[in-house]
Design a protein around this motif. Sequence first.
Motif, PDB file in Angstrom:
ATOM      1  N   SER A 166      -1.870   4.679  15.618  1.00 33.35           N
ATOM      2  CA  SER A 166      -2.072   2.687  15.471  1.00 33.35           C
ATOM      3  C   SER A 166      -0.138   2.917  15.302  1.00 33.35           C
ATOM      4  N   LEU A 167      -0.547   1.765  15.167  1.00 35.83           N
ATOM      5  CA  LEU A 167       1.304   0.774  14.622  1.00 35.83           C
ATOM      6  C   LEU A 167       1.265   1.232  13.167  1.00 35.83           C
ATOM      7  N   LEU A 168       0.480   0.625  12.719  1.00 32.52           N
ATOM      8  CA  LEU A 168       1.385   0.833  11.047  1.00 32.52           C
ATOM      9  C   LEU A 168       1.460   2.421  11.055  1.00 32.52           C
ATOM     10  N   GLY A 169       1.442   3.553  11.424  1.00 28.68           N
ATOM     11  CA  GLY A 169       0.144   4.430  11.601  1.00 28.68           C
ATOM     12  C   GLY A 169       1.626   5.641  11.747  1.00 28.68           C
ATOM     13  N   SER A 170       2.467   5.481  12.903  1.00 25.27           N
ATOM     14  CA  SER A 170       2.938   5.930  13.505  1.00 25.27           C
ATOM     15  C   SER A 170       4.042   4.893  13.404  1.00 25.27           C
ATOM     16  N   PHE A 172      -9.456  -1.129   6.918  1.00 21.15           N
ATOM     17  CA  PHE A 172      -9.659  -0.052   7.972  1.00 21.15           C
ATOM     18  C   PHE A 172      -8.931   1.311   7.262  1.00 21.15           C
ATOM     19  N   TYR A 173      -7.428   1.006   7.357  1.00 21.02           N
ATOM     20  CA  TYR A 173      -6.167   1.794   6.103  1.00 21.02           C
ATOM     21  C   TYR A 173      -6.978   2.399   5.130  1.00 21.02           C
ATOM     22  N   ARG A 174      -7.165   1.726   4.528  1.00 16.00           N
ATOM     23  CA  ARG A 174      -7.958   2.367   2.987  1.00 16.00           C
ATOM     24  C   ARG A 174      -8.990   3.154   2.808  1.00 16.00           C
ATOM     25  N   THR A 175     -10.010   2.490   3.245  1.00 14.12           N
ATOM     26  CA  THR A 175     -11.414   3.054   2.990  1.00 14.12           C
ATOM     27  C   THR A 175     -11.867   3.182   4.861  1.00 14.12           C
ATOM     28  N   GLY A 176     -11.400   3.369   5.548  1.00 15.80           N
ATOM     29  CA  GLY A 176     -11.775   4.167   6.804  1.00 15.80           C
ATOM     30  C   GLY A 176     -12.771   3.342   7.619  1.00 15.80           C
ATOM     31  N   LYS A 177     -12.974   2.333   7.028  1.00 13.85           N
ATOM     32  CA  LYS A 177     -14.522   1.475   7.732  1.00 13.85           C
ATOM     33  C   LYS A 177     -13.705   0.386   8.421  1.00 13.85           C
ATOM     34  N   LEU A 178     -13.752   0.166   9.638  1.00 18.19           N
ATOM     35  CA  LEU A 178     -13.105  -1.254  10.187  1.00 18.19           C
ATOM     36  C   LEU A 178     -14.130  -2.062   9.950  1.00 18.19           C
ATOM     37  N   HIS A 179     -14.531  -3.470   9.384  1.00 23.28           N
ATOM     38  CA  HIS A 179     -15.131  -4.411   9.281  1.00 23.28           C
ATOM     39  C   HIS A 179     -15.687  -5.274  10.349  1.00 23.28           C
ATOM     40  N   TYR A 180     -16.273  -5.638  11.101  1.00 20.09           N
ATOM     41  CA  TYR A 180     -15.716  -7.390  11.384  1.00 20.09           C
ATOM     42  C   TYR A 180     -16.686  -9.055  10.838  1.00 20.09           C
ATOM     43  N   PRO A 181     -15.547  -9.209  10.898  1.00 18.24           N
ATOM     44  CA  PRO A 181     -16.024  -9.983   9.919  1.00 18.24           C
ATOM     45  C   PRO A 181     -16.479 -11.347  10.952  1.00 18.24           C
ATOM     46  N   LYS A 182     -17.683 -11.960  10.245  1.00 17.19           N
ATOM     47  CA  LYS A 182     -19.008 -13.078  11.368  1.00 17.19           C
ATOM     48  C   LYS A 182     -17.939 -14.341  11.410  1.00 17.19           C
ATOM     49  N   HIS A 183     -16.958 -14.620  10.553  1.00 18.49           N
ATOM     50  CA  HIS A 183     -16.657 -16.036  11.170  1.00 18.49           C
ATOM     51  C   HIS A 183     -15.290 -16.249  12.225  1.00 18.49           C
ATOM     52  N   GLU A 184     -14.774 -15.011  12.623  1.00 17.22           N
ATOM     53  CA  GLU A 184     -13.319 -14.378  13.337  1.00 17.22           C
ATOM     54  C   GLU A 184     -14.156 -14.548  14.633  1.00 17.22           C
ATOM     55  N   CYS A 185     -13.026 -15.118  15.443  1.00 21.83           N
ATOM     56  CA  CYS A 185     -13.517 -15.679  16.493  1.00 21.83           C
ATOM     57  C   CYS A 185     -13.315 -14.480  17.406  1.00 21.83           C
ATOM     58  N   ILE A 186     -14.055 -14.193  18.188  1.00 17.54           N
ATOM     59  CA  ILE A 186     -14.008 -13.104  18.806  1.00 17.54           C
ATOM     60  C   ILE A 186     -12.350 -12.637  19.595  1.00 17.54           C
ATOM     61  N   CYS A 234       1.181  -1.481  -0.061  1.00 18.97           N
ATOM     62  CA  CYS A 234       0.331  -0.327   0.323  1.00 18.97           C
ATOM     63  C   CYS A 234       1.068   1.356   0.149  1.00 18.97           C
ATOM     64  N   TRP A 235      -0.036   2.563  -0.465  1.00 18.78           N
ATOM     65  CA  TRP A 235       1.192   3.626  -0.055  1.00 18.78           C
ATOM     66  C   TRP A 235       1.244   3.696   1.440  1.00 18.78           C
ATOM     67  N   ARG A 236       2.445   4.400   1.435  1.00 16.28           N
ATOM     68  CA  ARG A 236       2.944   4.760   2.849  1.00 16.28           C
ATOM     69  C   ARG A 236       1.916   5.720   3.406  1.00 16.28           C
ATOM     70  N   SER A 237       0.556   7.063   2.649  1.00 17.17           N
ATOM     71  CA  SER A 237      -0.072   7.641   3.122  1.00 17.17           C
ATOM     72  C   SER A 237      -1.072   7.136   3.673  1.00 17.17           C
ATOM     73  N   THR A 238      -1.239   6.118   2.845  1.00 18.91           N
ATOM     74  CA  THR A 238      -2.371   5.088   3.429  1.00 18.91           C
ATOM     75  C   THR A 238      -2.351   4.846   4.693  1.00 18.91           C
ATOM     76  N   LEU A 239      -0.968   4.626   5.336  1.00 15.88           N
ATOM     77  CA  LEU A 239      -1.028   4.012   6.619  1.00 15.88           C
ATOM     78  C   LEU A 239      -1.031   5.605   6.827  1.00 15.88           C
ATOM     79  N   GLU A 240      -0.724   5.890   6.987  1.00 19.00           N
ATOM     80  CA  GLU A 240      -0.201   7.206   7.957  1.00 19.00           C
ATOM     81  C   GLU A 240      -1.764   8.093   7.778  1.00 19.00           C
ATOM     82  N   LYS A 241      -2.932   7.527   7.465  1.00 19.78           N
ATOM     83  CA  LYS A 241      -4.001   7.877   7.800  1.00 19.78           C
ATOM     84  C   LYS A 241      -4.283   7.944   8.822  1.00 19.78           C
ATOM     85  N   TYR A 242      -3.639   7.049   9.695  1.00 22.62           N
ATOM     86  CA  TYR A 242      -4.291   6.793  11.222  1.00 22.62           C
ATOM     87  C   TYR A 242      -2.277   6.886  12.484  1.00 22.62           C
ATOM     88  N   PRO A 243      -2.432   7.582  12.466  1.00 22.82           N
ATOM     89  CA  PRO A 243      -0.979   7.754  13.429  1.00 22.82           C
ATOM     90  C   PRO A 243      -1.773   7.907  14.541  1.00 22.82           C
TER      91      PRO A 243
END
Lengths: 696, 215
Positions: free
Chosen positions: A74-78, A107-121, A63-72
């Motif tokens: 978080s781990l990936l943004g900092s 989430f970084y790309r679209t700004g929306k964090l989803h929760y997949p139903k099949h994952e363990c919480i 991904c672009w670096r700027s994509t990650l830096e949208k959320y400074p």
Amino acid sequence: MASVAAWLPFARAAAIGWVPLAKHPLPPPPFRIPTDGTSSSTGGDRRCDEKIIINVSGRRFECWRSTLEKYPDSLLGSNEKEFFYDEDTREYFFDRDPDVFRIILNFYRTGKLHYPKHECIAAYDEELAFFGILPDIIGDCCYEDYRDRKRENNERLIDDRLHEDDDKAQPKPQSVRETMWRAFENPQVSTMASVFYYVTGFFIAVSVCANVLDTVSCGTDPDTGYSRTCGERFSRQFFCLDTACVMIFTVEYFLRLYAAPDRLKFIRSVMSVIDVVAIMPYYIGLFMHQKGEVSGAFVTLRVFRVFRIFKFSRHSQGLRVLGYTLKSCASELGFLLFSLTMAIIIFATVMYYAEKSVVHTKFTSIPAAFWYTIVTMTTLGYGDIVPKTWAGKIVGGVCSLSGVLVIALPVPVIVSNFSRIYHQSQRADKMKAQRKARLSRIRLARNATSNAFIAAKRRHEQYRDDPNSPVDKNLVNPFELQHHHLLRCLELTTDREFVEMGPDALMSSGGTSIVPGGHTSTGIGRLGSPARHFMLNRRKWRCCGFGRKKKNLYKHDTDRANNKNPNINDDEIDEELGDFQRPISSTPRDSLSKNHPVSTTNVIQHQSPPLLLQHNVVLHSNMYESPKSIGNRSEVDVPISQDDNNQLKHQRNNLMTVYEHSSANDFLADDSQILKPPKDVVDIIEEGTNDDKQTV
Amino acid sequence: MGNNVALNTKYDGNSDYDDAAVTDNSRSYRPCSLDELVARTKFDKKEIQVIYQGFKQECPSENNLGIVNEQTFKNIFGQFFPFGDTSKYAHLIFSTFDLRSSGIVTFEDFLIGLSTLCRGTIEDRLKWVFKLYDTKKTGRLTKDDFHVIVCAVYSLLDNISNHYNDYITIQEHTATVFQKFDKLHQGYITIEDFIKICTQDPIIVQSIEALRGAI
């Protein structure tokens, strides 16, 4: 809309519309403005945005670096991600779950964090926490689901913890009162409690049966010629029986009252009310019997005796569940009642007016018609009151049809509630049963690792003493080497020794726990000193102790050496001893006995973080054995048979794989897990811990 | 102007795209080729790529037709001016970007607008600003036009509809500005006057330079 940054130039450009209106001159821009001619070179301004490669467990994301830096934040943004940068491959490597990472990157790309139903919480939460993203920002589309799953998980955890607390060895009751209360609440705690439980249950049953048989007709009264009930015929015997039951119930009630930690609360509780209602009629009857007149009230009081049957709810889980369900479905029940009432009134009114014209009609009034309506709506249809006119019949038909509907509506809600609660309680019971099996597996794994260390040490010593003997090199791995080295350092630091634990030894978490050791006689692996001795003692137990019920395996520690009573006897040998394999050590080694005389044992449990293998080790102090133990030692000089030897080698191989295989972490990763002996041992253990003596 | 948008279906400039998008997903707008855009605007290839990537991402997902509508503009401005009511200003900007008065802004429109604003000459920009103000497309600016734009700018700050004092301020501001431009007291301002007055005012020129943004 995630890419706010992308639109900033646009917004700035659009702001040119303000310029002619501006009251003041606008400030110069914060960065160097390129002139027209150099636009192409500074067009690369944004091109300093480079592509980042993120390698998550082998799956590459770019991904672009700027994509990650949208959320400074978080781990990936900092800058924190720099800790994971791999210079050689010029990528960021994370050893995490790639499936969940995909969602996080989205989430970084679209700004929306989803929760997949099949994952363990739990797994999902962990990943989010690792990457520094708060779950609150989960998008609306998935938030409901996430919250529901999270709530279920929390309930499950609380449930488990509650049950764990139940299982956990309670601190020894300080007083008789506490013991009694525990006995009352938890019949499995001791035999006395079970006895009490069954006795009261029996008497409840007897009392209920007596109440029932009291009214059976039993032949005719010789005086009056009328048939009379058994109660009248055998009135004396029934009275005695009743008295006995009531006495038992009274005693029980007062004992409970005495033992209750919070008496007021106890008095207000449902069970206590039931108890009181069950025994009061008898006493009231006693007093009134003396007066003898008010027989109507007396009879009414006898009705209350039927409440004794509710005392069974202490004995029956299902009954409690049913009661709890009804309580929790109060609103549905209320709705049912209300709608039924409405329907009854409506239909009764209509029926009354419809049947008014009939001569000698049974529908004499609207309340009289209520009875008909109820019987029809619940589809009973006794037939004691029937409509005769056509209108009445039509209304009656509609009434019965609607009755079915109205009653069927709230019932599924109640049923589903019951089912949920019932399954929860079932699950709790099942988990208790599984816990035992799980505990034994954990025990095995833990002891295996400690025994592995001992075995490695022995091999090393064997190699050292006899350089020509073959050393099995393929069983050693670097991790193990370092681990063993560490344990060795610890030994040398504290001037103590590790000895092997039998596979049946139980540990409690934290602090010192006690281990078989010390004096030998017939005790369970008390000593560690010569391996042969240790092991051979086991052999002895095997032949003596096999098949016995598991009792106390916890022994108190340091004072053993001081010739305290070795109260361990054969009774306390673990039944499971026979099931487990022999201890690790393969050969009896006399040299060992020379090097490491030990008598007392201390066990210190190492609770390392889940990433490392936990193991229990037993430390012995280098004190000389008591003469007693030495004397006993000679009794048990039995050589090891070849079978045992092979078995032990096999065992060692297995346990080596346990050591290497990190799946052992599964067993050991429950931080909250305490190795618990079954309940009947708990008392003994506690008594042993506290009193320096052991009782069976 | 020639419309080089390659359409899968013919579109009617007056149609309501929101409804159409729901019912007919086969419409999509692909911008014309990169080279053409380079020729038509003052951006180079890389810049256009970057702008397009951002643009594409912001297309309303339910349409995803390669266009933006006014609501999107409003949202975008809303992110930059969170306290105010951005609808008025967004409407003005949207109308200005919307070269064909079609109700939608395609990527070409967007790019051309941006090109003018970021890379154009002072005159081009001033013409653009004039277009922005001239909502009725009469070619002349009246006091009402100024009132509209001043309202819009103030509403970016805060929702002004409740504040009477702000209304007075707006009136005054409008009067001041209009007076500044309407030197001849004609009651209206033509584009030539506008450009002349703006270029002669060093403050305005400097301010325009200040808002030049790099892409």
